[in-house]
Design a protein around this motif. Structure first.
Motif, PDB file in Angstrom:
ATOM      1  N   GLY A 159       0.399  -1.119  -0.119  1.00 57.10           N
ATOM      2  CA  GLY A 159      -0.317   0.340  -0.065  1.00 57.10           C
ATOM      3  C   GLY A 159       0.874   1.448  -0.052  1.00 57.10           C
ATOM      4  O   GLY A 159       0.609   2.063  -0.482  1.00 57.10           O
ATOM      5  N   GLN A 160       2.151   1.094   0.617  1.00 60.67           N
ATOM      6  CA  GLN A 160       2.802   2.355   0.681  1.00 60.67           C
ATOM      7  C   GLN A 160       3.259   2.742  -0.594  1.00 60.67           C
ATOM      8  O   GLN A 160       3.897   3.598  -0.733  1.00 60.67           O
ATOM      9  CB  GLN A 160       3.549   2.272   1.459  1.00 60.67           C
ATOM     10  CG  GLN A 160       3.314   2.472   3.743  1.00 60.67           C
ATOM     11  CD  GLN A 160       2.870   3.067   3.714  1.00 60.67           C
ATOM     12  OE1 GLN A 160       3.176   4.054   3.431  1.00 60.67           O
ATOM     13  NE2 GLN A 160       1.758   3.224   4.329  1.00 60.67           N
ATOM     14  N   ARG A 161       4.245   1.923  -1.139  1.00 63.18           N
ATOM     15  CA  ARG A 161       4.656   1.961  -2.586  1.00 63.18           C
ATOM     16  C   ARG A 161       3.672   2.240  -3.674  1.00 63.18           C
ATOM     17  O   ARG A 161       4.036   3.068  -4.035  1.00 63.18           O
ATOM     18  CB  ARG A 161       5.374   0.310  -2.430  1.00 63.18           C
ATOM     19  CG  ARG A 161       5.816   0.370  -4.334  1.00 63.18           C
ATOM     20  CD  ARG A 161       6.863  -0.833  -4.552  1.00 63.18           C
ATOM     21  NE  ARG A 161       7.420  -0.427  -5.863  1.00 63.18           N
ATOM     22  CZ  ARG A 161       7.841  -1.349  -6.573  1.00 63.18           C
ATOM     23  NH1 ARG A 161       8.675  -2.368  -6.466  1.00 63.18           N
ATOM     24  NH2 ARG A 161       8.577  -0.607  -7.505  1.00 63.18           N
ATOM     25  N   GLN A 162       2.415   2.060  -3.480  1.00 67.34           N
ATOM     26  CA  GLN A 162       1.480   2.551  -4.394  1.00 67.34           C
ATOM     27  C   GLN A 162       0.966   3.920  -3.967  1.00 67.34           C
ATOM     28  O   GLN A 162       1.054   4.367  -5.180  1.00 67.34           O
ATOM     29  CB  GLN A 162      -0.072   1.942  -4.075  1.00 67.34           C
ATOM     30  CG  GLN A 162       0.007   0.676  -4.942  1.00 67.34           C
ATOM     31  CD  GLN A 162      -1.979  -0.218  -4.175  1.00 67.34           C
ATOM     32  OE1 GLN A 162      -2.658  -0.174  -3.782  1.00 67.34           O
ATOM     33  NE2 GLN A 162      -1.808  -0.978  -5.876  1.00 67.34           N
ATOM     34  N   GLN A 163       0.691   4.038  -2.763  1.00 65.18           N
ATOM     35  CA  GLN A 163       0.862   5.736  -2.669  1.00 65.18           C
ATOM     36  C   GLN A 163       2.741   6.020  -3.238  1.00 65.18           C
ATOM     37  O   GLN A 163       2.174   7.292  -3.934  1.00 65.18           O
ATOM     38  CB  GLN A 163       1.136   6.163  -1.419  1.00 65.18           C
ATOM     39  CG  GLN A 163      -0.761   5.696  -0.726  1.00 65.18           C
ATOM     40  CD  GLN A 163      -0.940   5.623   0.560  1.00 65.18           C
ATOM     41  OE1 GLN A 163       0.325   6.562   1.747  1.00 65.18           O
ATOM     42  NE2 GLN A 163      -1.191   4.857   1.684  1.00 65.18           N
TER      43      GLN A 163
END
Length: 201
Positions: A159-163
């Motif tokens: 999720g962090q990487r997507q952001q």
């Protein structure tokens, strides 16, 4: 933009940037810019490594053994060089952490950050080595607070990487992580940082 203030809170983040600027002998604006490039790359590298079950399990074990989040409780001691042994060994081994995350791409990452900021390679190497344990300790805190197992950790990092990929740093992150590294960067990064500190002294 991912900053130390995002990870640590406004007050603690500001103090950390001030101390890092003193450590590096650089102005806070330049250091902040470098941090905003370095943090997403470190988190993105962790996310990539944890995207398969074996990598996620390995990261989960490393956090359980060495990164309980306590480093953040004594952050200024760590940044000021006051972390006591033996706690300092694996918890604050930035070079070892970066080698696990990036292998032989570390010098490439330092070069990219240096080229896009006012910091030279030695300063960037020192910054990356200092930031890596902070990121791992932050992950340790997230793991505890959200009760994450290896799968939960993988999902959280994903999720962090997507952001990050949707932010201005996204293109930089992918170009770095997709690039092939060569040679042994662990020694290179360490020696760059050591030489920089020697020259300052």
């Amino acid at each position: 933009m991912l900053t130390l203030q995002d990870l640590l809170g406004q007050e603690k983040g500001n103090e950390a940037v001030e101390q890092l600027s003193r450590n590096l002998g650089a102005n806070q604006t330049s250091v902040n810019s470098a941090i905003q490039m370095a943090l997403p790359v470190i988190l993105g590298g962790l996310a990539r490594n944890a995207s398969d079950p074996q990598g996620a399990q390995s990261l989960n074990s490393a956090i359980e053994q060495d990164h309980d989040g306590s480093l953040l409780d004594n952050l200024m001691g760590y940044l000021g060089g006051g972390v006591s042994q033996p706690q300092a060994s694996r918890q604050t081994n930035g070079i070892g952490i970066l080698d696990h995350i990036f292998g032989n791409k570390q010098t490439e990452i330092a070069k990219e950050v240096s080229q896009n900021t006012d910091l030279d390679m030695g300063q960037v190497a020192q910054l990356l080595i200092t930031l890596a344990p902070i990121v791992m300790s932050y992950l340790g805190k997230q793991k505890q607070e959200q009760n994450l197992d290896s799968g939960g950790l993988s999902n959280w990092l994903g999720g962090q990487r997507q952001q990050i990929e949707q932010s201005p740093q996204g293109g930089f992150l992918n170009s770095i992580l997709d690039r092939d590294g060569d040679g042994s960067s662990m020694d290179d990064l360490a020696s760059m940082a050591v030489n920089y500190m020697k020259n300052r002294g």
